[in-house]
Design a protein around this motif. Structure first.
Motif, mmCIF file in Angstrom:
data_model
loop_
_atom_site.group_PDB
_atom_site.id
_atom_site.type_symbol
_atom_site.label_atom_id
_atom_site.label_comp_id
_atom_site.label_asym_id
_atom_site.label_seq_id
_atom_site.Cartn_x
_atom_site.Cartn_y
_atom_site.Cartn_z
ATOM 1 N N PRO A 109 64.131 47.998 46.870
ATOM 2 C CA PRO A 109 64.090 48.764 48.344
ATOM 3 C C PRO A 109 62.843 49.560 48.402
ATOM 4 O O PRO A 109 62.332 50.185 47.206
ATOM 5 C CB PRO A 109 65.515 49.515 48.263
ATOM 6 N N ALA B 224 75.428 55.292 47.941
ATOM 7 C CA ALA B 224 74.143 55.357 47.406
ATOM 8 C C ALA B 224 73.244 56.559 48.181
ATOM 9 O O ALA B 224 73.725 56.800 49.490
ATOM 10 C CB ALA B 224 73.296 54.138 47.387
ATOM 11 N N HIS B 225 72.181 57.011 47.693
ATOM 12 C CA HIS B 225 71.423 58.140 48.430
ATOM 13 C C HIS B 225 72.251 59.045 49.235
ATOM 14 O O HIS B 225 71.930 59.570 50.282
ATOM 15 C CB HIS B 225 70.587 57.163 49.639
ATOM 16 N N THR C 102 66.471 43.843 51.341
ATOM 17 C CA THR C 102 66.233 44.807 50.102
ATOM 18 C C THR C 102 67.585 44.631 49.194
ATOM 19 O O THR C 102 68.496 44.333 49.740
ATOM 20 C CB THR C 102 66.229 45.706 50.465
ATOM 21 N N ASP C 103 67.283 44.934 47.971
ATOM 22 C CA ASP C 103 68.571 44.785 46.834
ATOM 23 C C ASP C 103 69.219 45.963 46.804
ATOM 24 O O ASP C 103 69.115 47.046 46.085
ATOM 25 C CB ASP C 103 67.657 44.380 45.449
ATOM 26 N N VAL C 104 70.184 46.153 48.198
ATOM 27 C CA VAL C 104 70.976 47.405 48.173
ATOM 28 C C VAL C 104 72.378 46.871 48.280
ATOM 29 O O VAL C 104 72.469 45.879 48.889
ATOM 30 C CB VAL C 104 70.523 48.081 49.425
ATOM 31 N N SER D 152 67.135 48.260 54.520
ATOM 32 C CA SER D 152 67.620 49.539 54.090
ATOM 33 C C SER D 152 67.572 49.934 52.700
ATOM 34 O O SER D 152 67.120 49.131 51.781
ATOM 35 C CB SER D 152 69.102 49.187 54.375
ATOM 36 N N CYS D 153 67.546 51.203 52.344
ATOM 37 C CA CYS D 153 67.295 51.883 50.979
ATOM 38 C C CYS D 153 69.038 52.049 50.736
ATOM 39 O O CYS D 153 68.964 52.258 49.269
ATOM 40 C CB CYS D 153 66.818 53.101 51.041
ATOM 41 N N ALA D 154 69.870 52.051 51.458
ATOM 42 C CA ALA D 154 71.345 51.962 50.947
ATOM 43 C C ALA D 154 72.310 51.351 51.885
ATOM 44 O O ALA D 154 72.029 51.293 53.057
ATOM 45 C CB ALA D 154 71.705 53.334 50.944
ATOM 46 N N GLU D 155 73.038 50.515 51.506
ATOM 47 C CA GLU D 155 74.165 49.911 52.182
ATOM 48 C C GLU D 155 75.343 49.621 51.312
ATOM 49 O O GLU D 155 75.316 50.014 50.189
ATOM 50 C CB GLU D 155 73.724 48.220 52.451
ATOM 51 N N ASP E 284 79.882 47.003 44.831
ATOM 52 C CA ASP E 284 78.601 47.829 44.415
ATOM 53 C C ASP E 284 79.390 49.256 44.840
ATOM 54 O O ASP E 284 79.149 50.231 44.004
ATOM 55 C CB ASP E 284 77.382 47.661 44.978
ATOM 56 N N SER F 241 78.122 52.738 50.775
ATOM 57 C CA SER F 241 77.769 52.211 49.313
ATOM 58 C C SER F 241 77.849 53.533 48.740
ATOM 59 O O SER F 241 78.110 53.162 47.343
ATOM 60 C CB SER F 241 76.455 51.710 49.440
#
Length: 389
Positions: free
Chosen positions: A331, A122-123, A313-315, A291-294, A155, A120
């Motif tokens: 998340p 992200a993070h 989670t909204d990732v 997850s916190c990122a996907e 995304d 993704s």
């Protein structure tokens, strides 16, 4: 000049272990009755998919590179392999293979090159220093090296454009699934639950994911602790959680310490990696993505295809995948995740697991069939092969 009826495509991937990108490559390369001849080059080893690919008639080369580093001789070996193979197009998978495979392909005189973004983006601060450096370098080269950049998630495409990837090269192709393999299976549910030593009436949530900070197992275990210790037993006195994937075993000291700290030793089963993901999904009452990122989380669509209710989670593209068929929570908020799980368990108790899970399966059948993905990749490869002539 028209593109050839049978296209020769060489895939370059970091490794062939048990991961989402590797699974998608396997499904793509072994799809029946397509007009593409696939060759796969693993920069490292066979992993779990090497022999499976060979058994399906796909040529596989492994280069034995050390993970995280590449020597000049390794690079030149890859270049020679690409020259000898004379592919009509090259598809690389993930940051390191995009960079190494992309440069090797261009130095081999191949312009029909598609990168593959599975992350993704992200993070990034939680990713390895190597991954961050490679992403930045790929962004700088994205207008010169690849003819196309295939993202698994919408995304991811937006975020990588923000990082400097060339927007006109970006193409989004959602993952596709073999829906003859991922489907409801009552026998598999019973068999796996027996192996876990839980009865059919015991509510079981679970997560299929490797041990990785971005998978945020602490979020799921925090939610589980909230359900069990903060009034949860009145509603879910038998609730269990099963963790499946690489690193989900008692010898993972960090994970074991977290479970003990939360008082969950008798509630959590560490099942390790599994080659029977469809059976695992059938055995769960809810699959939880914590997850916190996907990017495009395969496991969500796989669970849905099996008729398994989800909480996500909204990732990445998770909310897009489930649409209106599942609970979506922010998340990194264990309490919100606990509430989403509780709401879904209560819904199952009232309506039944099948009624709750059926809309998710219907959505996967309509939107994420494997044939759609295969056709989309084929179209990209033929386009860039034609443009490179």
């Amino acid at each position: 000049m028209n593109s050839p009826a049978v296209l020769r495509v060489t895939h370059v991937i970091t490794g062939l272990g048990q991961g989402g990108a590797e699974a998608v490559l396997f499904r793509l390369a072994t799809y029946p009755d397509q007009h593409v001849h696939h060759t796969v080059v693993s920069l490292t080893d066979d992993g779990v998919y090497g022999e499976r690919l060979r058994a399906a008639g796909v040529t596989v080369h492994t280069l034995g590179m050390a993970r995280g580093r590449v020597s000049l001789s390794d690079f030149l070996t890859l270049r020679r392999l690409l020259i000898a193979g004379k592919p009509d197009a090259v598809q690389t998978w993930m940051y390191h293979a995009d960079l190494i495979g992309g440069l090797a392909a261009r130095l081999a005189g191949i312009r029909a090159l598609a990168w593959g973004i599975r992350n993704s983006g992200a993070h990034l601060q939680r990713s390895s220093r190597s991954a961050r450096a490679v992403l930045k370098l790929c962004a700088l080269l994205s207008g010169r090296v690849p003819a196309a950049i295939v993202c698994a998630a919408r995304d991811a495409a937006v975020r990588h454009e923000q990082y400097g990837y060339r927007a006109e090269r970006l193409v989004v192709i959602a993952n596709g699934y073999d829906l003859s393999r991922y489907q409801p299976d009552a026998e598999a549910r019973q068999r796996v639950r027996q192996s876990w030593q839980v009865g059919d009436d015991v509510p079981v949530i679970g997560c299929v994911a490797r041990w990785d900070p971005l998978k945020d197992h602490a979020n799921l275990l925090g939610a589980m602790a909230s359900l069990v210790h903060d009034g949860g037993p009145q509603r879910f006195p038998e609730l269990r959680c099963v963790l499946v994937g690489r690193g989900m075993s008692p010898d993972n000291a960090e994970l074991a310490a977290l479970i003990d700290r939360l008082g969950l030793r008798d509630r959590v089963l560490l099942a390790g990696p599994s080659d029977e993901v469809p059976a695992v999904m059938n055995a769960l009452d809810i699959h939880v993505l914590s997850s916190c990122a996907e990017g495009f989380p395969n496991v969500v669509a796989e669970a849905m295809a099996c008729g398994t209710p989800c909480v996500v989670t909204d990732v990445g593209d998770a909310a897009h995948i489930v649409d209106q068929t599942a609970v979506v929570v922010p998340p990194e908020q264990p309490e919100a995740l606990a509430q989403g799980i509780a709401r879904t368990l209560e819904n199952i108790a009232v309506r039944g697991r099948q009624a709750v899970g059926d809309p998710g399966r219907d959505r996967v059948l309509a939107e994420f069939d494997l044939a759609h993905m295969v056709a989309a990749y084929d179209a990209v490869w033929r386009r860039i092969a034609q443009e490179s002539r």
